[in-house]
Design a protein around this motif. Sequence first.
Motif, PDB file in Angstrom:
ATOM      1  N   THR A  56       0.837  -1.204   0.000  1.00  2.68           N
ATOM      2  CA  THR A  56       0.000   0.000   0.000  1.00  2.68           C
ATOM      3  C   THR A  56       0.869   1.250   0.000  1.00  2.68           C
ATOM      4  OG1 THR A  56      -1.692  -1.203   1.259  1.00  2.68           O
ATOM      5  CG2 THR A  56      -1.892   1.189   1.178  1.00  2.68           C
ATOM      6  N   TRP A  57       1.906   1.227   0.818  1.00  2.97           N
ATOM      7  CA  TRP A  57       2.826   2.367   0.904  1.00  2.97           C
ATOM      8  C   TRP A  57       3.513   2.617  -0.433  1.00  2.97           C
ATOM      9  CZ3 TRP A  57       3.689   6.716   2.955  1.00  2.97           C
ATOM     10  CH2 TRP A  57       4.961   7.301   3.007  1.00  2.97           C
ATOM     11  N   GLU A  58       3.858   1.561  -1.153  1.00  2.00           N
ATOM     12  CA  GLU A  58       4.503   1.717  -2.454  1.00  2.00           C
ATOM     13  C   GLU A  58       3.596   2.474  -3.428  1.00  2.00           C
ATOM     14  OE1 GLU A  58       5.554  -2.261  -3.518  1.00  2.00           O
ATOM     15  OE2 GLU A  58       7.333  -2.302  -2.222  1.00  2.00           O
ATOM     16  N   GLY A  59       2.299   2.221  -3.355  1.00  2.00           N
ATOM     17  CA  GLY A  59       1.366   2.948  -4.211  1.00  2.00           C
ATOM     18  C   GLY A  59       1.307   4.414  -3.858  1.00  2.00           C
ATOM     19  N   ILE A  60       1.344   4.728  -2.558  1.00  2.00           N
ATOM     20  CA  ILE A  60       1.323   6.114  -2.103  1.00  2.00           C
ATOM     21  C   ILE A  60       2.626   6.823  -2.466  1.00  2.00           C
ATOM     22  CG2 ILE A  60       1.313   7.572  -0.032  1.00  2.00           C
ATOM     23  CD1 ILE A  60      -0.723   5.623   1.173  1.00  2.00           C
ATOM     24  N   VAL A  61       3.730   6.121  -2.323  1.00  2.00           N
ATOM     25  CA  VAL A  61       5.035   6.700  -2.691  1.00  2.00           C
ATOM     26  C   VAL A  61       5.068   7.025  -4.180  1.00  2.00           C
ATOM     27  CG1 VAL A  61       7.500   6.219  -2.931  1.00  2.00           C
ATOM     28  CG2 VAL A  61       6.311   5.606  -0.816  1.00  2.00           C
ATOM     29  N   ARG A  62       4.564   6.109  -4.984  1.00  2.00           N
ATOM     30  CA  ARG A  62       4.527   6.349  -6.434  1.00  2.00           C
ATOM     31  C   ARG A  62       3.713   7.594  -6.753  1.00  2.00           C
ATOM     32  NH1 ARG A  62       0.876   2.762 -10.498  1.00  2.00           N
ATOM     33  NH2 ARG A  62       0.979   4.139 -12.307  1.00  2.00           N
ATOM     34  N   VAL A 281      -2.582  -3.894  -4.060  1.00  2.00           N
ATOM     35  CA  VAL A 281      -2.955  -2.851  -3.109  1.00  2.00           C
ATOM     36  C   VAL A 281      -2.269  -1.545  -3.476  1.00  2.00           C
ATOM     37  CG1 VAL A 281      -3.508  -4.388  -1.204  1.00  2.00           C
ATOM     38  CG2 VAL A 281      -1.152  -3.666  -1.533  1.00  2.00           C
ATOM     39  N   ASP A 282      -1.124  -1.647  -4.164  1.00  2.00           N
ATOM     40  CA  ASP A 282      -0.429  -0.441  -4.599  1.00  2.00           C
ATOM     41  C   ASP A 282      -1.264   0.312  -5.627  1.00  2.00           C
ATOM     42  OD1 ASP A 282       0.027  -2.643  -6.347  1.00  2.00           O
ATOM     43  OD2 ASP A 282       1.721  -1.611  -7.271  1.00  2.00           O
TER      44      ASP A 282
END
Length: 347
Positions: A56-62, A281-282
């Motif tokens: 999930t965090w990887e999607g937000i970082v992107r 989830v990302d």
Amino acid sequence: MVKKIFAVTAFVFIAFALIVSCSGKKQQEASNAPDFKVGLVTDVGGIDDRSFNQGTWEGIVRFGKELGLKEGVGYKYLQSSSEADYVPNLSTFADEGLDLIAAPGFLFTDAMTQVAQQNPDKHFLIIDTFVELPNVVSAVFAEHEGSFLVGVAAALKAKADGKDTVGFIGGMKFPLIEKFEAGYTAGVKAVYPECNILVDYAGDFAAPDKGQALAIKQYNAGAYVIFHAAGATGNGLIKEAKERSKKGDIVWAIGVDKDQYQDGIYDGDKSAILTSMVKRVDIAAYSVAKMAYEGKFPGGKVLVFSLKNKGVGIPENNPNLSTDIVNTIKDYAAKIASGEIVVPDKP
């Protein structure tokens, strides 16, 4: 002397003008930067659980990087050490005025409901469950469909190597996690009806030691491949698979939520991860953040990520699967996506 004073004065004036110009330019650039903030509240597995929170965090970082946001300001996270932290962490982000507050996992249901009701002007995203409120978007996944595919992989690998038992380790015994078990079991039985399937639940999503203990139990009972849906608890399974394989007792683990191939590396470039059931989830986090930024926040709606829209599946690259197994998986995926095969979501 007058000429020297004039020259110095002129130099100072020009330097000051340049400073003012640069400062003004920086202020203009800052004013043009997006005024948008998104935050993630993790569950007890932590931001680096190599699973649900991390994905999930990887999607937000992107999203944050594409928008030019600064980490820790435009996008950030709060880590929960226990379920008691959920409401305070969500409330902290709400008080800070974040434009989108995300939380991954069905364990957030009550906390998200409470905080979202208390902050009707704030936007929230909950992943993996439903919260029926106008300021909350719910992102859910067809876990049973993706689990069917890795069930096919586990069964065909076991059959090819002359084995007759596979296993499943769940985190906590809830309907959501039982969807993984149901799909996995259906996939195994579809291609290897006589295969034995061992099932255990750890009762915890953040206990690698419990995951390893259950893995030892199942491997000792003859399991050749074990699939986990247990968050950080599943890291114990992967650890056990690596340790056995390194000693020459080759066994396999199947990852969950994100591609866990790298987590299974041992002896240079070998991996104990057969494949992974990927839940994007990302993509869910990135998509909802983007919609919120563009003023298109779909409040109150449920977004479903399935095989049909590639929200679940297996990784693009699967070094430990033969071409025949991958092709069989693709055939089943197409049939599920078209509706020809309906995968059960209950054990």
